[in-house]
Design an enzyme around this catalytic site. Structure first.
Site, PDB file in Angstrom:
ATOM      1  N   GLY A   1       7.187   5.103   7.884  1.00  0.00           N
ATOM      2  CA  GLY A   1       6.227   6.169   8.140  1.00  0.00           C
ATOM      3  C   GLY A   1       6.488   6.795   9.492  1.00  0.00           C
TER       4      GLY A   1
ATOM      5  N   THR B   1       6.397   7.708  13.571  1.00  0.00           N
ATOM      6  CA  THR B   1       6.664   6.905  14.776  1.00  0.00           C
ATOM      7  C   THR B   1       5.368   6.464  15.448  1.00  0.00           C
ATOM      8  OG1 THR B   1       8.851   7.828  15.103  1.00  0.00           O
ATOM      9  CG2 THR B   1       7.742   7.011  17.074  1.00  0.00           C
TER      10      THR B   1
ATOM     11  N   GLU C   1      10.626   1.580   9.872  1.00  0.00           N
ATOM     12  CA  GLU C   1      11.510   2.722   9.585  1.00  0.00           C
ATOM     13  C   GLU C   1      10.702   3.972   9.882  1.00  0.00           C
ATOM     14  OE1 GLU C   1      14.589   2.251   8.865  1.00  0.00           O
ATOM     15  OE2 GLU C   1      14.489   0.108   8.470  1.00  0.00           O
TER      16      GLU C   1
ATOM     17  N   GLU D   1       9.633  15.827  15.925  1.00  0.00           N
ATOM     18  CA  GLU D   1       9.842  15.855  14.467  1.00  0.00           C
ATOM     19  C   GLU D   1       8.881  16.859  13.821  1.00  0.00           C
ATOM     20  OE1 GLU D   1       8.507  12.540  11.971  1.00  0.00           O
ATOM     21  OE2 GLU D   1      10.458  12.605  10.962  1.00  0.00           O
TER      22      GLU D   1
ATOM     23  N   THR E   1       2.441   5.932  14.039  1.00  0.00           N
ATOM     24  CA  THR E   1       1.841   4.859  13.229  1.00  0.00           C
ATOM     25  C   THR E   1       2.630   3.563  13.465  1.00  0.00           C
ATOM     26  OG1 THR E   1       1.470   6.554  11.560  1.00  0.00           O
ATOM     27  CG2 THR E   1       0.971   4.308  10.917  1.00  0.00           C
TER      28      THR E   1
ATOM     29  N   CYS F   1      13.160  12.039   5.842  1.00  0.00           N
ATOM     30  CA  CYS F   1      13.392  11.588   7.223  1.00  0.00           C
ATOM     31  C   CYS F   1      14.845  11.818   7.637  1.00  0.00           C
ATOM     32  CB  CYS F   1      13.023  10.126   7.352  1.00  0.00           C
ATOM     33  SG  CYS F   1      13.874   9.104   6.147  1.00  0.00           S
TER      34      CYS F   1
ATOM     35  N   LYS G   1       0.842  -1.202   0.000  1.00  0.00           N
ATOM     36  CA  LYS G   1       0.000   0.000   0.000  1.00  0.00           C
ATOM     37  C   LYS G   1       0.877   1.251   0.000  1.00  0.00           C
ATOM     38  CE  LYS G   1      -2.145   2.496   3.136  1.00  0.00           C
ATOM     39  NZ  LYS G   1      -2.065   3.799   2.451  1.00  0.00           N
TER      40      LYS G   1
END
Ligand code: NAD
Length: 483
Positions: free
Chosen positions: A229, A231, A251, A387, A233, A285, A176
Site C-alpha cells: 500500500g 508509504t 511493499e 507519488e 500507511t 506502483c 484484508k
C-alpha cells in the site's frame, strides 16, 4: 462464484456479516453509484478470524506439502474456470477495463496461487557441515497466524500474491483486501469453499484500514504482517508492529524513472512507454511516471508520445475498445487532479490531458480523467518527487548519462526503473547505479514470479516473489548435532 449486494466476511469457512451488522458503501467508479455494501469490521471480527486461524493451524501446518499443493492448485483451477465472473467483478469494482482484468489481473491471480502451490514442493532448506565435528541443518517452519493487507490497484492479483505463499508454507491467514475494491476477495472466499480449503485456514475480514486493518496489525498473536500500500500507511504499520517484534514485509509507493537514450529501438520504446505511463490509469506502483529522454530525440519523442496519448480511448470499462476506464474513486481522482494544478503552479506545461472527461449517462457521474503529459518541470520539484499514482507523466530532456542518473536517483522512492538503450555496457552501468529494487532494460512489467520483488528507500522493506516470499513466511531454526 456470484457477486452480492451485501459482501460478507469469510471466517472459519463461513460467509458472515460483521458482528456489529454495520456496512460501508461500495461504489462503482464508472457510474459514481453505490452498487454493494462491505462489512465494516472491527476488533471483534478480527478476533473471531484470529481464533479460527489459530484453531486451524495445527492441522494445516502438519497436512504435508502434497495435500496443501492439491488444495491450492484446485483453488487456482476454480479461479481460472471462472475467469469471466472474476474479471467482471474486478472491472466493476475498480473501474479498470474488463479487457485488462481478463488478460492481466485474473490470470495473474490464479498464476500466483499455482506458482506457490508448486513452489512449496521444491522448497528446501540448508545444511552446514562442520567437518569432523557436527552437522547443522535449518528447519523452515511456518510462523503461525499471519496478516496480509492489500491495496485497490490490482485487487485480486496482489491479494493472492501474499496469501498464496503464506498458505503454501503452512501458515493460517487473516487477510484484508482494500475497502475500495472488495468484490473479488469475496468471490475468492466462495472459491476457497469449493476448493475444499479447511475452515479457518484463510479468513477474510473486510473493512476500513484504520479500523479492521489496524486491529490485524496490532493483534498480539498475529506474528507477521505482509502489507502492500502507500508509504505513509507503511510507516504507520511499521510504527505499530515493529515494537511488537513482528516480521514485516512492506511493499510501498514508487516514483519510477523511465530513462530513454537516443540509441534505443524507438518503436518498441514508444509503444511500451505508452503502457508504462498509462496502464491501469497509471495506478500501478511500477508505472514510469518520470520520463527522462536524451535531448537529441526529445522533440521526436514528445510529438509521438503526445499523439499516441491523445488517441487513447477513455470510457466504459466494459467496452472492448476502451484503453482507460474510470479512476478508482472520486477522492483519488481529486488527488491526482490536484497534482496537475500543482504542476502548472510549479511552471509545467500541460501538453495533453489534465482534465476530467464529461461522459454520457450512465457514466456522467463516473471518475474519468484524460491521460496527461507535462513538460518543463525541474527534476526536484514536488510534481517530480511525490507519488501521484494516476495517468500523469512528466517528460524532461537530459544530456549525459550522469545527469540522467542524478535525476533518476533524486527521489525518496526506489521501487522500479526502466532503461532504454542498445548499449549493453551502459545498460549494465545504469542498472548497477540506479536506486531501485527492479530494473527493466528495454522492457517494462516483464515478470518472472521467481525473481525478488520490492523496493529500496521509502518504497519498502523486504522482498516478495519466489524464495523470498517462502522465506518470509517461514521461521528458520538451526539444529546443531555433534557427532
Ligand atoms: P493504502 O495504504 O491507503 O491502503 C492499502 C491497504 O492498507 C488497504 O487495504 C487499507 O485498508 C489498509 N490500511 C490503511 N490504513 C491501515 C492501517 N492503519 N492499518 C492497517 N491497514 C491499513 O494504499 P492504497 O491507496 O490502497 O494503494 C495505493 C498505494 O499502494 C500506492 O502508494 C502504491 O504505490 C502502493 N502500491 C505498492 C505496490 C508495491 O508492490 N510496492 C503495489 C501496489 C500498490
Amino acid at each position: 462464484m456470484s457477486p452480492d449486494k451485501y459482501i460478507k466476511n469469510y471466517i472459519n469457512g463461513a460467509l458472515v456479516p460483521a458482528i456489529s451488522g454495520a456496512y460501508i458503501n461500495n461504489i462503482n467508479p464508472a457510474t459514481g453509484k453505490v452498487y454493494s455494501h462491505i462489512p465494516d469490521s472491527d476488533a471483534e471480527d478480527v478476533q473471531r478470524a484470529y481464533e479460527a486461524a489459530e484453531r486451524a493451524f495445527p492441522q494445516w501446518s502438519k497436512l504435508g506439502i502434497q495435500k496443501r499443493f492439491r488444495i491450492l492448485n484446485r483453488l487456482a483451477d476454480i479461479i481460472e474456470q471462472n475467469l469471466e465472473a472474476f474479471a467482471k467483478a474486478e472491472s466493476i469494482d475498480s473501474g479498470k477495463p474488463l479487457r485488462n482484468a481478463m488478460t492481466i489481473d485474473i490470470p495473474r491471480a490464479h498464476q500466483n496461487i499455482r506458482f506457490f502451490a508448486t513452489a512449496i514442493l521444491h522448497f528446501s532448506s540448508e545444511s552446514h557441515h562442520m567437518e569432523g565435528n557436527a552437522i547443522n541443518f535449518t528447519l523452515r517452519q511456518p510462523i503461525g497466524v499471519v496478516g496480509c493487507i492489500s491495496p485497490w490497484n490490482l485487487p485480486l492479483y496482489l491479494f493472492t500474491w501474499k496469501i498464496a505463499p503464506a498458505l503454501a508454507t503452512g501458515n493460517c491467514v487473516v487477510a484484508k483486501p482494500s475497502e475500495v475494491t472488495p468484490m473479488t476477495a469475496y468471490l475468492l472466499a466462495q472459491a476457497c469453499t469449493e476448493a475444499g480449503l479447511p475452515p479457518g485456514v484463510l479468513n477474510i475480514v473486510h473493512g476500513r484500514g484504520p479500523k479492521a486493518g489496524q486491529h490485524i496489525v496490532e493483534h498480539p498473536k498475529i506474528k507477521a504482517i505482509s502489507f502492500t500500500g502507500g508509504t505513509n500507511t507503511g510507516k504507520h504499520i511499521a510504527a505499530t508492529a515493529a515494537p511488537m517484534f513482528k516480521k514485516l514485509s512492506l511493499e510501498l509507493g514508487g516514483k519510477n524513472p523511465n530513462i530513454i537514450f537516443a540509441d534505443c529501438d524507438f518503436d518498441k520504446m514508444i509503444a511500451t512507454t505508452l503502457k508504462s505511463s498509462f496502464s491501469n490509469n497509471g495506478q500501478i506502483c511500477l508505472c514510469g511516471s518520470r520520463v527522462y529522454v536524451e535531448r537529441s530525440i526529445y522533440d521526436r519523442f514528445k510529438e509521438e508520445l503526445v499523439k499516441r496519448t491523445q488517441s487513447l480511448e477513455v470510457g466504459d470499462p466494459a467496452n472492448s475498445l476502451t484503453d482507460m476506464g474510470a479512476m478508482v474513486s472520486e477522492s483519488h481522482m481529486e488527488k491526482v487532479m490536484s497534482y496537475v494544478k500543482l504542476a502548472v503552479e510549479e511552471g509545467g506545461t500541460i501538453l495533453c490531458g489534465g482534465e476530467k472527461v464529461n461522459m454520457k449517462a450512465p457514466f456522467d457521474e463516473g471518475y474519468f480523467m484524460r491521460p496527461t503529459v507535462i513538460e518543463g518541470l525541474p527534476y526536484n520539484c514536488r510534481t517530480n518527487q511525490e507519488e501521484i499514482f494516476g495517468p500523469v507523466v512528466t517528460i524532461s530532456p537530459f544530456d549525459t548519462e550522469e545527469e540522467a542518473l542524478e535525476y533518476a536517483n533524486s527521489t525518496d522512492y526506489g521501487l522500479s526503473s526502466t532503461i532504454w538503450t542498445s548499449d549493453i555496457s551502459r545498460a549494465n552501468r545504469m542498472a548497477e547505479a540506479i536506486h531501485a529494487g527492479i530494473v527493466w532494460v528495454n522492457c517494462w512489467l516483464l515478470r518472472d514470479l521467481r525473481t525478488p520483488f520490492g523496493g529500496v528507500k521509502n518504497s519498502g522493506v523486504g522482498r516478495e516473489g519466489g524464495l523470498e516470499a517462502l522465506r518470509f513466511f517461514t521461521e528458520p531454526k538451526n539444529v546443531c548435532i555433534k557427532y
